[in-house]
Motif scaffolding. Structure first.
Motif, short mmCIF file in Angstrom:
data_model
loop_
_atom_site.label_atom_id
_atom_site.label_comp_id
_atom_site.label_asym_id
_atom_site.label_seq_id
_atom_site.Cartn_x
_atom_site.Cartn_y
_atom_site.Cartn_z
N THR A 158 0.81 -1.22 0.00
CA THR A 158 0.00 0.00 0.00
C THR A 158 0.84 1.27 0.00
O THR A 158 0.31 2.36 -0.21
CB THR A 158 -0.93 0.04 1.22
N THR B 252 -1.26 6.09 -3.81
CA THR B 252 -2.14 6.91 -3.00
C THR B 252 -3.59 6.54 -3.28
O THR B 252 -3.88 5.73 -4.15
CB THR B 252 -1.96 8.40 -3.33
N GLU B 253 -4.49 7.16 -2.53
CA GLU B 253 -5.90 7.05 -2.89
C GLU B 253 -6.12 7.74 -4.24
O GLU B 253 -5.29 8.51 -4.71
CB GLU B 253 -6.77 7.70 -1.82
N VAL C 49 -6.72 10.12 -7.04
CA VAL C 49 -6.70 11.56 -7.22
C VAL C 49 -8.00 12.03 -7.88
O VAL C 49 -8.53 13.10 -7.56
CB VAL C 49 -5.48 11.98 -8.06
N GLU D 287 -10.63 12.24 -5.32
CA GLU D 287 -10.31 13.35 -4.42
C GLU D 287 -10.74 14.68 -5.02
O GLU D 287 -11.25 15.56 -4.32
CB GLU D 287 -8.81 13.36 -4.13
N SER E 6 -1.30 12.34 -12.07
CA SER E 6 -1.92 11.11 -11.57
C SER E 6 -1.97 10.02 -12.63
O SER E 6 -2.26 8.86 -12.32
CB SER E 6 -3.34 11.39 -11.06
N ARG F 170 5.80 11.61 -11.33
CA ARG F 170 4.94 12.78 -11.28
C ARG F 170 5.38 13.88 -12.23
O ARG F 170 4.57 14.58 -12.84
CB ARG F 170 4.92 13.30 -9.84
#
Length: 396
Positions: free
Chosen positions: A12, A16-17, A19, A22, A353, A358
């Motif tokens: 994990t 990330t969760e 995007v 979000e 994302s 990045r």
């Protein structure tokens, strides 16, 4: 002395969760227009909704067969035969899932072991990297190079190694809007045959196209036995909340996929499976109309983005547009996206994302046009202010 153990799994840590989700949450907080997450703000076809109501009223409310109701699997087999000439045996080659998202992770869990590699063309839908990691595989990224977002055949060939288990192919592509040509798919197919690699195809936008044709890679020579075809109802019938997807795969792979699917979700919603079976009866006239309606929306938004100085690409399929944020003085796409929803009232998705590193997407933002014309008009009016607001921010 007792040594503290790490309480969360290492797998994990590397992601990330979402995007995308979000940005939807931030949009709600700021009361913005959501051009981030790809869900329509207009209703599903009435005939599809009525079919769901009939199924509920008929008490089709208990578990369906784990791998999908016979009604839907038979309808899918007919659809693939009529549209693409694919011979799909509904009892041994079809698995109905909780959306194409579950279809992808169940597939990778079923075919990958730790140490395997999965080739991912980037930019990519944000789930693919985490899906590979969760399955224990290592993602290997091959670029789709702008402005045409084509891959280099030699570069792709070098990515295939003895450890390569699968390649994920998404066409029409999210986020680039590319519809891969027959020549491109033949290149991928040749490499899969040479290296005994499985093609896992995400074809969720198969009926939303403006240029080119949709060619399931499973229809190419020698690929039916080494392709997992994933699609679903969410985008085609504007029912993203129903979570009904499916997987077409040869029997050997289907057997493994069904075992994983059974223990991950048990099954997709039973009454909604019946409704999707009815939706498939709408056939090619419906799909043609769908593409035409989305073309109007695309052609509505792209000039607005151009006028705002966002330098959009023009997608060949799907319903997303990538834009360049560099003229506005932001060096960070997340900062720009947060500023945009807070100060302008329009939500997009930071381009980073969709990349393994990045910095590769730091200059990009993605918008969706799966909205009604009035919403796109309002979004356009707000985006027309971006240049002046950005200039004021820089001067301030």
């Amino acid at each position: 002395m007792r040594v503290a153990r790490q309480r969360v799994a290492r797998r994990t840590v590397g992601f990330t969760e979402s995007v995308i989700r979000e940005m939807t949450r931030l949009c709600a907080i700021h009361g913005g227009i959501n051009l981030a997450q790809g869900f329509p703000n207009f209703p599903a076809p009435a005939v599809v909704k009525e079919a769901a109501k009939r199924a509920i009223d008929a008490d089709i409310n208990q578990y369906a067969i784990t791998w999908g109701s016979k009604t839907l699997r038979d309808a899918l087999a007919r659809t693939y035969r009529e549209l693409y000439g694919m011979q799909v045996e509904p009892e041994t080659m079809l698995t109905v899932t909780c959306g194409s998202t579950e279809a992808m992770i169940s597939t990778l869990l079923a075919i990958c072991d730790p140490g395997d590699e999965v080739i991912v063309l980037e930019p990519f839908y944000e789930n693919y990297g985490p899906d590979a990691a969760i399955s224990g595989a290592t993602p290997v990224f091959v670029p789709l190079r702008p402005p045409s977002f084509e891959f280099d055949p030699d570069e792709l060939a070098k990515a295939f190694t003895p450890r390569t288990k699968a390649i994920i192919v998404n066409t029409p592509n999210n986020p680039t809007g590319r519809v891969f040509t027959r020549a491109e798919l033949e290149t991928i197919a040749r490499l899969c045959r040479e290296h005994d690699v499985i093609a896992v195809t995400d074809e969720i936008y198969e009926h939303i196209r403006y240029e080119g044709e949709h060619i399931p890679i499973a229809t190419l020579d020698g690929m039916a036995e080494r392709t997992v075809t994933i699609s679903g109802a969410s985008k085609t019938f504007s029912v993203t909340g129903w979570r009904v997807g499916w997987i077409v795969a040869p029997p050997e792979l289907t057997g493994a996929i069904r075992k994983v699917h059974d223990f991950v979700t048990v099954g997709a919603p039973a009454p909604l499976q019946e409704a999707v079976a009815a939706a498939l009866e709408l056939g090619r006239p419906y799909y043609d109309r769908l593409s035409s309606e989305y073309r109007v929306r695309r052609d509505h938004l792209v000039p607005v983005l151009e006028a705002a100085g966002l330098s959009p690409n023009t997608p060949q399929g799907a319903y997303y547009v990538l834009c360049d944020i560099r003229p506005f003085g932001f060096e960070d796409d997340v900062a720009f996206a947060n500023w945009l929803v807070r100060e302008v009232g329009v939500a997009g998705v930071p381009g980073s994302s969709f990349f393994s590193r990045r910095e590769l997407g730091r200059h990009l933002i993605r918008f969706t046009f799966c909205k009604t014309p009035d919403v796109l008009d309002e979004a356009g009016a707000r985006l027309a202010r971006v240049r002046d607001l950005a200039r004021s921010r820089s001067n301030g």
